[in-house]
Write a protein that holds these residues in place. Structure first.
Motif, PDB file in Angstrom:
ATOM      1  N   VAL A  67       0.977  -1.266   0.174  1.00 38.20           N
ATOM      2  CA  VAL A  67      -0.186   0.477  -0.139  1.00 38.20           C
ATOM      3  C   VAL A  67       0.741   1.235  -0.208  1.00 38.20           C
ATOM      4  N   GLY A  69       4.709   5.473  -2.678  1.00 43.56           N
ATOM      5  CA  GLY A  69       6.337   6.583  -2.387  1.00 43.56           C
ATOM      6  C   GLY A  69       7.080   5.779  -2.804  1.00 43.56           C
ATOM      7  N   TYR A  71      -1.107  -0.883  -4.271  1.00 42.72           N
ATOM      8  CA  TYR A  71      -1.743  -0.068  -4.482  1.00 42.72           C
ATOM      9  C   TYR A  71      -1.502   1.108  -3.681  1.00 42.72           C
ATOM     10  N   LEU A  85      -3.321   7.547  -5.515  1.00 45.44           N
ATOM     11  CA  LEU A  85      -3.963   8.965  -6.195  1.00 45.44           C
ATOM     12  C   LEU A  85      -3.722   8.433  -7.676  1.00 45.44           C
ATOM     13  N   GLY A 122      11.510  15.587  -0.312  1.00 45.46           N
ATOM     14  CA  GLY A 122      13.432  15.269   0.356  1.00 45.46           C
ATOM     15  C   GLY A 122      14.030  15.886  -0.816  1.00 45.46           C
ATOM     16  N   LEU A 123      15.090  16.248  -0.719  1.00 46.24           N
ATOM     17  CA  LEU A 123      16.375  16.841  -1.793  1.00 46.24           C
ATOM     18  C   LEU A 123      17.504  15.804  -2.057  1.00 46.24           C
ATOM     19  N   GLN A 180      12.879  14.301  -4.716  1.00 42.83           N
ATOM     20  CA  GLN A 180      13.108  13.662  -4.950  1.00 42.83           C
ATOM     21  C   GLN A 180      11.869  12.276  -5.802  1.00 42.83           C
ATOM     22  N   VAL A 199       7.038  -0.846   6.757  1.00 41.23           N
ATOM     23  CA  VAL A 199       7.662   0.066   6.448  1.00 41.23           C
ATOM     24  C   VAL A 199       8.022   1.963   6.041  1.00 41.23           C
ATOM     25  N   ALA A 212      17.171  15.388   7.219  1.00 41.38           N
ATOM     26  CA  ALA A 212      17.060  14.763   5.796  1.00 41.38           C
ATOM     27  C   ALA A 212      17.065  13.482   5.038  1.00 41.38           C
TER      28      ALA A 212
HETATM   29  C1  LIG Z   1       9.247  18.789   3.927  1.00 46.66           C
HETATM   30  C2  LIG Z   1      10.252  17.732   3.896  1.00 46.66           C
HETATM   31  C3  LIG Z   1      11.470  17.739   3.245  1.00 46.66           C
HETATM   32  C4  LIG Z   1      12.338  16.553   3.643  1.00 46.66           C
HETATM   33  N1  LIG Z   1      13.204  16.183   2.898  1.00 46.66           N
HETATM   34  C5  LIG Z   1      13.872  14.853   3.159  1.00 46.66           C
HETATM   35  C6  LIG Z   1      15.149  14.596   2.830  1.00 46.66           C
HETATM   36  O1  LIG Z   1      15.713  15.494   1.701  1.00 46.66           O
HETATM   37  N2  LIG Z   1      15.918  13.424   1.871  1.00 46.66           N
HETATM   38  C7  LIG Z   1      15.182  12.602   3.181  1.00 46.66           C
HETATM   39  O2  LIG Z   1      16.075  11.678   3.338  1.00 46.66           O
HETATM   40  N3  LIG Z   1      13.568  13.165   3.297  1.00 46.66           N
HETATM   41  C8  LIG Z   1      13.663  13.809   3.423  1.00 46.66           C
HETATM   42  N4  LIG Z   1      12.075  13.866   3.578  1.00 46.66           N
HETATM   43  C9  LIG Z   1      11.083  12.299   4.523  1.00 46.66           C
HETATM   44  C10 LIG Z   1      10.956  12.227   2.510  1.00 46.66           C
HETATM   45  O3  LIG Z   1      10.202  12.896   2.502  1.00 46.66           O
HETATM   46  C11 LIG Z   1      10.182  10.552   3.471  1.00 46.66           C
HETATM   47  O4  LIG Z   1      10.533   9.821   4.521  1.00 46.66           O
HETATM   48  C12 LIG Z   1       9.804   9.732   2.756  1.00 46.66           C
HETATM   49  O5  LIG Z   1       8.817  10.523   1.363  1.00 46.66           O
HETATM   50  C13 LIG Z   1       8.999   8.924   3.152  1.00 46.66           C
HETATM   51  O6  LIG Z   1       8.911   7.724   2.504  1.00 46.66           O
HETATM   52  P1  LIG Z   1       7.465   6.623   2.142  1.00 46.66           P
HETATM   53  O7  LIG Z   1       7.186   5.879   0.724  1.00 46.66           O
HETATM   54  O8  LIG Z   1       7.011   6.467   3.346  1.00 46.66           O
HETATM   55  O9  LIG Z   1       5.988   7.732   1.895  1.00 46.66           O
HETATM   56  P2  LIG Z   1       5.064   8.582   1.198  1.00 46.66           P
HETATM   57  O10 LIG Z   1       6.478   9.142   0.285  1.00 46.66           O
HETATM   58  O11 LIG Z   1       4.450   9.666   2.252  1.00 46.66           O
HETATM   59  O12 LIG Z   1       4.396   7.668   0.553  1.00 46.66           O
HETATM   60  C14 LIG Z   1       3.092   6.863   0.563  1.00 46.66           C
HETATM   61  C15 LIG Z   1       1.915   6.489  -0.921  1.00 46.66           C
HETATM   62  O13 LIG Z   1       1.481   6.437   0.193  1.00 46.66           O
HETATM   63  C16 LIG Z   1      -0.403   5.958  -0.505  1.00 46.66           C
HETATM   64  N5  LIG Z   1      -1.056   6.718  -0.349  1.00 46.66           N
HETATM   65  C17 LIG Z   1      -0.994   6.272   1.664  1.00 46.66           C
HETATM   66  N6  LIG Z   1      -2.726   5.775   2.421  1.00 46.66           N
HETATM   67  C18 LIG Z   1      -3.081   4.773   1.630  1.00 46.66           C
HETATM   68  C19 LIG Z   1      -3.648   3.899   1.273  1.00 46.66           C
HETATM   69  N7  LIG Z   1      -4.840   3.847   2.249  1.00 46.66           N
HETATM   70  N8  LIG Z   1      -4.303   3.463  -0.072  1.00 46.66           N
HETATM   71  C20 LIG Z   1      -3.448   3.713  -0.874  1.00 46.66           C
HETATM   72  N9  LIG Z   1      -2.687   4.515  -1.382  1.00 46.66           N
HETATM   73  C21 LIG Z   1      -2.019   5.112   0.049  1.00 46.66           C
HETATM   74  C22 LIG Z   1       0.299   8.029  -0.453  1.00 46.66           C
HETATM   75  O14 LIG Z   1      -0.484   8.650  -1.665  1.00 46.66           O
HETATM   76  C23 LIG Z   1       1.987   7.979  -0.968  1.00 46.66           C
HETATM   77  O15 LIG Z   1       1.215   8.046  -2.588  1.00 46.66           O
HETATM   78  C24 LIG Z   1      11.054  14.951   4.258  1.00 46.66           C
HETATM   79  C25 LIG Z   1       9.793  15.428   4.266  1.00 46.66           C
HETATM   80  C26 LIG Z   1       9.211  16.524   4.272  1.00 46.66           C
HETATM   81  C27 LIG Z   1       7.948  16.593   5.157  1.00 46.66           C
END
Ligand SMILES: Cc1cc2nc3c(=O)[nH]c(=O)nc-3n(C[C@H](O)[C@H](O)[C@H](O)COP(=O)(O)OP(=O)(O)OC[C@H]3O[C@@H](n4cnc5c(N)ncnc54)[C@H](O)[C@@H]3O)c2cc1C
Length: 492
Positions: free
Chosen positions: A8, A11, A31, A34, A43-44, A96, A274, A286
């Motif tokens: 799920v 990202g 799944y 969006l 992230g950058l 990102q 995860v 970051a």
């Molecule tokens: C302002 C900011 C700056 C950042 N800068 C950095 C950086 O420079 N370096 C770094 O390492 N990290 C950075 N981060 C952190 C980084 O962006 C996150 O750690 C990363 O996006 C996490 O990835 P993820 O795949 O776990 O979650 P997410 O990127 O949040 O992805 C989760 C996905 O799940 C989907 N989803 C949620 N619920 C459901 C559901 N019920 N059914 C189906 N889909 C669903 C969402 O639509 C989304 O696409 C930053 C965060 C922020 C807020």
């Protein structure tokens, strides 16, 4: 018959995990609520260890142009990575969205199935499988798999449905972030303090677009999503810097806090969490994306072996055992960084002490090792070689019997185990691995001696897990066969 795994969230973490599972031949469906990628970039860039794990899958070379960052920091206390003996340089300024694009393309090539526009809303679990319920473009639906993985971000639905606790600290501070178009700001890449307890940061994303982060004492930590206006951001920037950006506009903006949380269990039955679903913290260091991708690479081969019926007893639980401490450390170091970054003048004596400390190479290396992810060492038992449980530097080179030179990173492209047997050990050292060659590649050669000068030296024989961590070294550690059984299951 259920398919292997439902993920799920598409990202970065869900995508990385999906690719890892496909490399091991597991059927994966992702799944994503969006309908299409937003193109937004929180992230950058990523840390040195994450660059290595992408290199281990041949992905770093596919990223296109990017730049390495020599300038590190810990909560705004500058650390010059260029002064350290080991290379801690991370990838800087890479949106990102570009990392996600690359991972999605890789997944598509590997045959991952995507269901965009489908929000997972519930699940039930039996002894044999997990059945999810979702809302999609054609209405509600159901699907099933052997395992369900929540890569669905910090507000994880999967984690909530599984009843996994998420203890942490409530937000006490608020920040604004905006990607500002047409302001032409002076750069403050590791942030600057403002008298009275404020902090401002600015980096150029692309010509004409700057990312700004503002911490001003008094910013509410409970801004609702979508409540923030550009006028509030521009007013705060002017109060903090004296510069007006009111004539510019924001391509994207959000309010941030310093809240933290960590899943008490990374696995409950057939459900795992995860990335941000497992740990959430202020993004000041970051590291979130980086640690999430490393979680995915730790879990992928273990879950694949479990689905494929080849996993040794307890293998899947080592995901929690190994990655929960890393998540806890991430939260600890980002909390420490937040204090240094966001506190007022009362923190100045401690900042001065920190600035002195980072002049001591060992102290600078210790902090750099934490933020770069290079120091992660899993507890694989007492004793043994100093590299046991640590990553083997993927830049190390072997000279193969035919004279070709191969980097360790290239040996890991297929995400299989690798037994490296060097000339000094002799070919008979590979003999015990004969029953595992369907899961473990045996590679012979000799270490490029220029590489072997590290403090730990390079062992004659090394068993690498698919995530690039050292599972066994010879001749120092006990039986190779025991290590092969422990990580790869019984011999055929
Ligand atoms: C302002 C900011 C700056 C950042 N800068 C950095 C950086 O420079 N370096 C770094 O390492 N990290 C950075 N981060 C952190 C980084 O962006 C996150 O750690 C990363 O996006 C996490 O990835 P993820 O795949 O776990 O979650 P997410 O990127 O949040 O992805 C989760 C996905 O799940 C989907 N989803 C949620 N619920 C459901 C559901 N019920 N059914 C189906 N889909 C669903 C969402 O639509 C989304 O696409 C930053 C965060 C922020 C807020």
């Amino acid at each position: 018959m259920s398919q292997g795994v439902i993920i799920v969230g598409a990202g970065p973490v869900g995508l990385m995990l999906a690719g890892e599972l496909r490399l091991a031949g597991v059927d994966v469906v992702v799944y994503e609520k969006l309908p299409a990628a937003t193109g937004e970039s929180r992230g950058l860039g990523f840390t040195a260890r994450t660059a290595e794990i992408l290199d281990q899958r041949g992905l770093l070379a596919r990223l296109g142009e990017f730049r390495w960052g020599r300038q590190g920091h810990f909560g705004g206390v500058r650390i010059d990575f260029g002064e350290l003996a080991e290379n801690h340089f991370g990838v800087m300024g890479l949106p990102q969205s570009r990392t996600e694009e690359l991972l999605e393309k890789w997944c598509t090539e590997l045959g991952v199935t995507f269901r965009h526009g489908c929000e997972v809303t519930g699940y039930t679990e039996t002894d044999e499988q997990v059945v999810i319920g979702f809302e999609g473009p054609d209405g509600p639906g159901q699907d099933s798999a052997l395992y369900l993985v929540g890569c669905d971000g910090s507000r994880s639905t999967v984690r909530t449905l599984a009843g996994i606790d998420f203890p942490g600290l409530a937000a006490t501070r608020g920040m604004y972030l905006a990607d500002v178009v047409g302001a032409g700001l002076r750069m403050r890449p590791i942030g600057e303090r403002v008298p009275g307890g404020g902090m401002v940061l600015s980096v150029t994303l692309e010509p004409g677009v700057d990312r700004i982060v503002i911490h001003e004492p008094g910013i509410r930590p409970d801004h609702g999503v979508g409540e923030l206006t550009f006028t509030e951001v521009a007013d705060a920037w002017q109060r903090m810097t004296g510069e007006s950006v009111h004539h510019a506009s924001a391509r994207w903006m959000t309010a941030l806090t310093n809240a933290t949380g960590q899943a008490a269990q990374y696995r409950r039955g057939r459900v795992l969490v995860v990335g941000d679903a497992a740990h959430d913290h202020a993004p000041l260091g970051a590291q979130g994306l980086s640690v999430g991708l490393q979680d995915a690479v730790n879990l992928g081969w273990k879950l694949a072996a479990t689905v494929n019926g080849r996993a040794p007893e307890g293998l899947l639980d080592t995901y929690h055992d190994e990655r929960h401490p890393v998540g806890a450390e991430l939260i600890r170091n980002t909390l420490a960084q937040s204090l240094l970054y966001l506190s007022g003048e009362e923190m100045e004596p401690l900042r001065a002490v920190m600035r002195e400390l980072v002049e001591v190479p060992e102290a600078a290396r210790h902090l750099a090792g934490q933020v770069s992810g290079l120091d992660v060492r899993y507890d694989l038992g007492a004793g043994g070689h100093p590299l046991l449980g640590a990553r083997l530097d993927p830049a190390l080179e072997l000279t193969r019997p035919d004279g070709a030179r191969t980097r360790v990173a290239e040996l890991l492209h297929a995400a299989r185990g690798v037994l490296v047997v060097t000339g000094a050990a002799g070919a008979q050292a590979a003999e015990p691995a004969r029953g595992w060659t369907d899961r473990v590649d045996v590679v012979t050669g000799s270490w490029n001696r220029a590489d072997a000068a590290g403090p730990a030296g390079i062992p004659e024989t090394v068993l690498l897990r698919p995530d690039g961590h050292v599972a066994w070294t010879g001749p120092q550690d006990a039986e190779l066969r025991t290590a092969l059984e422990r990580w790869f299951g019984t011999a055929v």
